[in-house]
Design a protein around this motif. Structure first.
Motif, PDB file in Angstrom:
ATOM      1  N   VAL A  79     -17.300 -20.365 -19.110  1.00  0.00           N
ATOM      2  CA  VAL A  79     -18.622 -20.021 -19.650  1.00  0.00           C
ATOM      3  C   VAL A  79     -19.729 -20.232 -18.609  1.00  0.00           C
ATOM      4  N   PRO A  80     -19.867 -21.439 -18.035  1.00  0.00           N
ATOM      5  CA  PRO A  80     -20.887 -21.591 -16.994  1.00  0.00           C
ATOM      6  C   PRO A  80     -20.579 -20.772 -15.743  1.00  0.00           C
ATOM      7  N   LEU A  81     -19.282 -20.555 -15.465  1.00  0.00           N
ATOM      8  CA  LEU A  81     -18.908 -19.745 -14.305  1.00  0.00           C
ATOM      9  C   LEU A  81     -19.440 -18.321 -14.473  1.00  0.00           C
ATOM     10  N   GLN A  82     -19.253 -17.773 -15.662  1.00  0.00           N
ATOM     11  CA  GLN A  82     -19.718 -16.413 -15.921  1.00  0.00           C
ATOM     12  C   GLN A  82     -21.244 -16.339 -15.879  1.00  0.00           C
ATOM     13  N   ARG A  83     -21.887 -17.299 -16.496  1.00  0.00           N
ATOM     14  CA  ARG A  83     -23.348 -17.256 -16.601  1.00  0.00           C
ATOM     15  C   ARG A  83     -24.040 -17.486 -15.259  1.00  0.00           C
ATOM     16  N   ARG A  84     -23.486 -18.393 -14.466  1.00  0.00           N
ATOM     17  CA  ARG A  84     -24.162 -18.757 -13.221  1.00  0.00           C
ATOM     18  C   ARG A  84     -23.743 -17.927 -12.017  1.00  0.00           C
ATOM     19  N   ARG A  85     -22.480 -17.508 -11.984  1.00  0.00           N
ATOM     20  CA  ARG A  85     -21.984 -16.879 -10.763  1.00  0.00           C
ATOM     21  C   ARG A  85     -21.506 -15.440 -10.938  1.00  0.00           C
ATOM     22  N   PHE A  86     -21.046 -15.088 -12.128  1.00  0.00           N
ATOM     23  CA  PHE A  86     -20.488 -13.752 -12.325  1.00  0.00           C
ATOM     24  C   PHE A  86     -21.045 -13.110 -13.598  1.00  0.00           C
ATOM     25  N   PRO A  87     -22.343 -12.866 -13.638  1.00  0.00           N
ATOM     26  CA  PRO A  87     -22.969 -12.333 -14.860  1.00  0.00           C
ATOM     27  C   PRO A  87     -22.505 -10.935 -15.245  1.00  0.00           C
ATOM     28  N   GLN A  88     -21.891 -10.204 -14.306  1.00  0.00           N
ATOM     29  CA  GLN A  88     -21.404  -8.856 -14.601  1.00  0.00           C
ATOM     30  C   GLN A  88     -19.916  -8.844 -14.955  1.00  0.00           C
ATOM     31  N   THR A  89     -19.341 -10.028 -15.100  1.00  0.00           N
ATOM     32  CA  THR A  89     -17.908 -10.141 -15.395  1.00  0.00           C
ATOM     33  C   THR A  89     -17.691 -10.600 -16.831  1.00  0.00           C
ATOM     34  N   HIS A  90     -16.691 -10.019 -17.473  1.00  0.00           N
ATOM     35  CA  HIS A  90     -16.297 -10.437 -18.820  1.00  0.00           C
ATOM     36  C   HIS A  90     -14.891 -11.023 -18.734  1.00  0.00           C
ATOM     37  N   PHE A  91     -14.746 -12.267 -19.134  1.00  0.00           N
ATOM     38  CA  PHE A  91     -13.444 -12.936 -19.105  1.00  0.00           C
ATOM     39  C   PHE A  91     -12.769 -12.815 -20.475  1.00  0.00           C
ATOM     40  N   ASP A  92     -11.556 -12.309 -20.491  1.00  0.00           N
ATOM     41  CA  ASP A  92     -10.728 -12.288 -21.696  1.00  0.00           C
ATOM     42  C   ASP A  92      -9.598 -13.279 -21.497  1.00  0.00           C
ATOM     43  N   CYS A  93      -9.623 -14.356 -22.250  1.00  0.00           N
ATOM     44  CA  CYS A  93      -8.697 -15.470 -22.021  1.00  0.00           C
ATOM     45  C   CYS A  93      -7.759 -15.669 -23.205  1.00  0.00           C
ATOM     46  N   VAL A  94      -6.463 -15.728 -22.916  1.00  0.00           N
ATOM     47  CA  VAL A  94      -5.473 -16.084 -23.929  1.00  0.00           C
ATOM     48  C   VAL A  94      -5.087 -17.545 -23.723  1.00  0.00           C
ATOM     49  N   LEU A  95      -5.235 -18.325 -24.770  1.00  0.00           N
ATOM     50  CA  LEU A  95      -4.862 -19.738 -24.743  1.00  0.00           C
ATOM     51  C   LEU A  95      -3.417 -19.846 -25.211  1.00  0.00           C
ATOM     52  N   TYR A  96      -2.518 -20.174 -24.307  1.00  0.00           N
ATOM     53  CA  TYR A  96      -1.099 -20.304 -24.635  1.00  0.00           C
ATOM     54  C   TYR A  96      -0.748 -21.777 -24.832  1.00  0.00           C
ATOM     55  N   ASP A  97      -0.091 -22.085 -25.952  1.00  0.00           N
ATOM     56  CA  ASP A  97       0.247 -23.481 -26.210  1.00  0.00           C
ATOM     57  C   ASP A  97       1.406 -23.586 -27.195  1.00  0.00           C
ATOM     58  N   ARG A  98       2.185 -24.641 -27.045  1.00  0.00           N
ATOM     59  CA  ARG A  98       3.291 -24.887 -27.980  1.00  0.00           C
ATOM     60  C   ARG A  98       2.787 -25.414 -29.315  1.00  0.00           C
ATOM     61  N   GLU A  99       1.633 -26.113 -29.293  1.00  0.00           N
ATOM     62  CA  GLU A  99       1.047 -26.643 -30.526  1.00  0.00           C
ATOM     63  C   GLU A  99       0.193 -25.555 -31.186  1.00  0.00           C
ATOM     64  N   THR A 100       0.764 -24.907 -32.188  1.00  0.00           N
ATOM     65  CA  THR A 100       0.115 -23.733 -32.780  1.00  0.00           C
ATOM     66  C   THR A 100      -1.102 -24.066 -33.642  1.00  0.00           C
ATOM     67  N   SER A 101      -1.268 -25.323 -34.031  1.00  0.00           N
ATOM     68  CA  SER A 101      -2.421 -25.667 -34.875  1.00  0.00           C
ATOM     69  C   SER A 101      -3.747 -25.577 -34.123  1.00  0.00           C
ATOM     70  N   TRP A 102      -3.694 -25.481 -32.774  1.00  0.00           N
ATOM     71  CA  TRP A 102      -4.947 -25.282 -32.033  1.00  0.00           C
ATOM     72  C   TRP A 102      -5.612 -23.969 -32.420  1.00  0.00           C
ATOM     73  N   LYS A 103      -4.847 -23.043 -32.938  1.00  0.00           N
ATOM     74  CA  LYS A 103      -5.374 -21.708 -33.265  1.00  0.00           C
ATOM     75  C   LYS A 103      -6.522 -21.782 -34.267  1.00  0.00           C
ATOM     76  N   LYS A 104      -6.524 -22.783 -35.103  1.00  0.00           N
ATOM     77  CA  LYS A 104      -7.561 -22.856 -36.147  1.00  0.00           C
ATOM     78  C   LYS A 104      -8.959 -23.083 -35.582  1.00  0.00           C
ATOM     79  N   TYR A 105      -9.056 -23.446 -34.303  1.00  0.00           N
ATOM     80  CA  TYR A 105     -10.369 -23.681 -33.701  1.00  0.00           C
ATOM     81  C   TYR A 105     -10.914 -22.444 -32.979  1.00  0.00           C
ATOM     82  N   LEU A 106     -10.179 -21.346 -33.025  1.00  0.00           N
ATOM     83  CA  LEU A 106     -10.580 -20.157 -32.266  1.00  0.00           C
ATOM     84  C   LEU A 106     -11.982 -19.664 -32.629  1.00  0.00           C
TER      85      LEU A 106
END
Length: 203
Positions: A79-106
């Motif tokens: 988030v700060p990387l995009q705002r401060r250094r790469f304002p013309q870039t859009h990051f699409d990030c997949v969070l991969y994890d074995r603990e599937t309950s993290w998904k509820k915070y998306l």
């Protein structure tokens, strides 16, 4: 009180020399403590690492895979990387994890990250082959950047048992030029990281 004490105990076991099989990340009490203690620090670490490496992202879409990144704490550094250094870039990030309950915070994560850093969640087990049922949602062929923050050491025992097959499979599936960034606990993780790097270089 018991849940809070148990969460504290598990939290203390993270990122130690003895943690080579992984601590369970399940449970609301533990997850709340994890967010409270790790969110800002881990995001800042990712930001600092990418700045120190002098990584330059082109305008447009950049696809990111954060392995072991289920809570989104590492990806928050985008988030700060995009705002401060790469304002013309859009990051699409997949969070991969074995603990599937993290998904509820998306939903909460997306609200915090804003419109220029998108997040998704998918199950993943870095100790299993890419072709296994545990990794059926892992896509590597179009990824521009892969992060392994504090995952190689804590899964090293099982990764060694599988001869680091996940890392070999991932390297074989990745597109040319994909950037791989590994960060882990200082000192303890050097051997585990070296073995992961060797496995990825072997294909």
């Amino acid at each position: 009180a018991a849940a809070a004490q148990e969460a504290q105990s598990r939290s203390a076991a993270l990122s130690t020399s003895s943690d080579k099989v992984g601590v369970s990340f399940a449970g609301a009490a533990f997850q709340e403590k994890y967010f409270a203690t790790k969110f800002a620090r881990r995001g800042q670490l990712l930001f600092d690492v990418l700045c120190a490496l002098g990584v330059d992202f082109e305008p447009g879409q950049v696809r990111v895979a954060s392995f072991g990144g289920g809570p989104g704490t590492d990806a928050s550094g985008l988030v700060p990387l995009q705002r401060r250094r790469f304002p013309q870039t859009h990051f699409d990030c997949v969070l991969y994890d074995r603990e599937t309950s993290w998904k509820k915070y998306l939903k909460t994560l997306q609200e915090l990250f804003g419109q220029h850093v998108g997040v998704e969640f998918a199950p993943c087990d870095v100790t299993q082959p890419l072709s296994s049922n545990a990794n059926y949602k892992v896509v590597a062929s179009d990824v521009d950047v892969m992060f392994f923050f504090y995952v190689c050491h804590e899964t090293s025992a099982r990764a060694e048992e599988s001869q680091h097959v996940f890392y070999r499979d991932l390297a074989a599936a990745a597109k040319p030029g994909c950037l791989v960034v590994i960060a882990d606990v200082m000192g303890h993780s050097q051997e585990a990281i070296a073995r992961v790097v060797a496995a990825m270089h072997s294909v």
